[in-house]
Enzyme design. Structure first.
Site, PDB file in Angstrom:
ATOM      1  N   ALA A  15      12.481 -21.022   9.230  1.00  0.00           N
ATOM      2  CA  ALA A  15      11.308 -20.540   9.947  1.00  0.00           C
ATOM      3  C   ALA A  15      11.452 -19.075  10.353  1.00  0.00           C
ATOM      4  O   ALA A  15      12.522 -18.625  10.756  1.00  0.00           O
ATOM      5  CB  ALA A  15      11.072 -21.396  11.183  1.00  0.00           C
ATOM      6  N   HIS A  37       0.868  -1.175   0.000  1.00  0.00           N
ATOM      7  CA  HIS A  37       0.000   0.000   0.000  1.00  0.00           C
ATOM      8  C   HIS A  37       0.904   1.224   0.000  1.00  0.00           C
ATOM      9  O   HIS A  37       1.335   1.684   1.050  1.00  0.00           O
ATOM     10  CB  HIS A  37      -0.913  -0.001   1.231  1.00  0.00           C
ATOM     11  CG  HIS A  37      -2.058  -0.942   1.104  1.00  0.00           C
ATOM     12  ND1 HIS A  37      -3.253  -0.579   0.530  1.00  0.00           N
ATOM     13  CD2 HIS A  37      -2.187  -2.233   1.462  1.00  0.00           C
ATOM     14  CE1 HIS A  37      -4.077  -1.608   0.549  1.00  0.00           C
ATOM     15  NE2 HIS A  37      -3.458  -2.619   1.101  1.00  0.00           N
TER      16      HIS A  37
END
Length: 197
Positions: free
Chosen positions: A160, A107
């Site tokens: 991870a 955005h």
């Protein structure tokens, strides 16, 4: 046996999910519900696609060309969110652990000569996109975030909770925030070798 592994209610749930799969994505192997798909007409999903529960895949935009491409035999686990505004492409045999987020959009624009103004309401800022390419046989670990404009090379692993902000070469292991390559596969020695520095 199958029944002892999943139990009666587990098997019943799988059968319902399989029926749902046949109705929604015929090429898929198994879509576990709840599952949210938005912009299906802008997607090309290969054979053997498998999901965990609570996944959301979406493709936005006004034009009609394919925005989300998922190769054959890809597996995404629970709570994966993939959001394509221009193009996200997954090769064949990609494995994605739970809670992974992959996006090709922001955005607003935060670099260059015409950036978004901080006083503009976030949701009203212009969507800025940059394609993401995840090549075949990539494994993304639990909680990985893949940001716009990156390419993850074939047969690579992302550890991870890593945040991928830059390209990762083929046959590499990358970890951290931002993700950095720590090992590369040495074909002469047939081993994963540490990267110096």
């Amino acid at each position: 046996s199958f029944l002892s592994r999943y139990g009666f209610f587990g098997v019943t749930r799988l059968l319902v999910d399989k029926f749902f799969t046949m109705l929604t994505l015929r090429n898929a192997r198994l879509i576990r519900r709840p599952f949210d798909i938005r912009g299906k007409n802008k997607m090309n999903i290969g054979r053997g696609f498998t999901t965990g529960r609570y996944c959301r895949i979406e493709a936005h935009g006004e034009n009609s060309h394919t925005k989300l491409i998922i190769g054959d035999n890809c597996q995404i686990n629970d709570s994966v969110h993939i959001e394509a505004g221009e193009c996200i492409s997954l090769g064949d045999n990609v494995l994605i652990a739970s809670r992974v987020f992959i996006t090709d959009l922001n955005h607003g624009i935060y670099s260059g000569s015409n950036p978004s103004h901080p006083d503009t309401v976030c949701r009203n800022r212009v969507l800025h996109t940059n394609p993401v390419y995840i090549e075949s046989n990539v494994w993304l670990g639990e909680g990985v975030i893949v940001l716009p404009g990156v390419r993850i090379g074939k047969s690579s692993i992302v550890g991870a909770n890593s945040v991928v902000t830059k390209n990762i070469p083929d046959n590499s292991i990358a970890v951290g925030n931002p993700a950095k390559v720590i090992k590369e596969y040495n074909f002469e020695k047939n081993e994963w070798a540490s990267v110096n520095g």
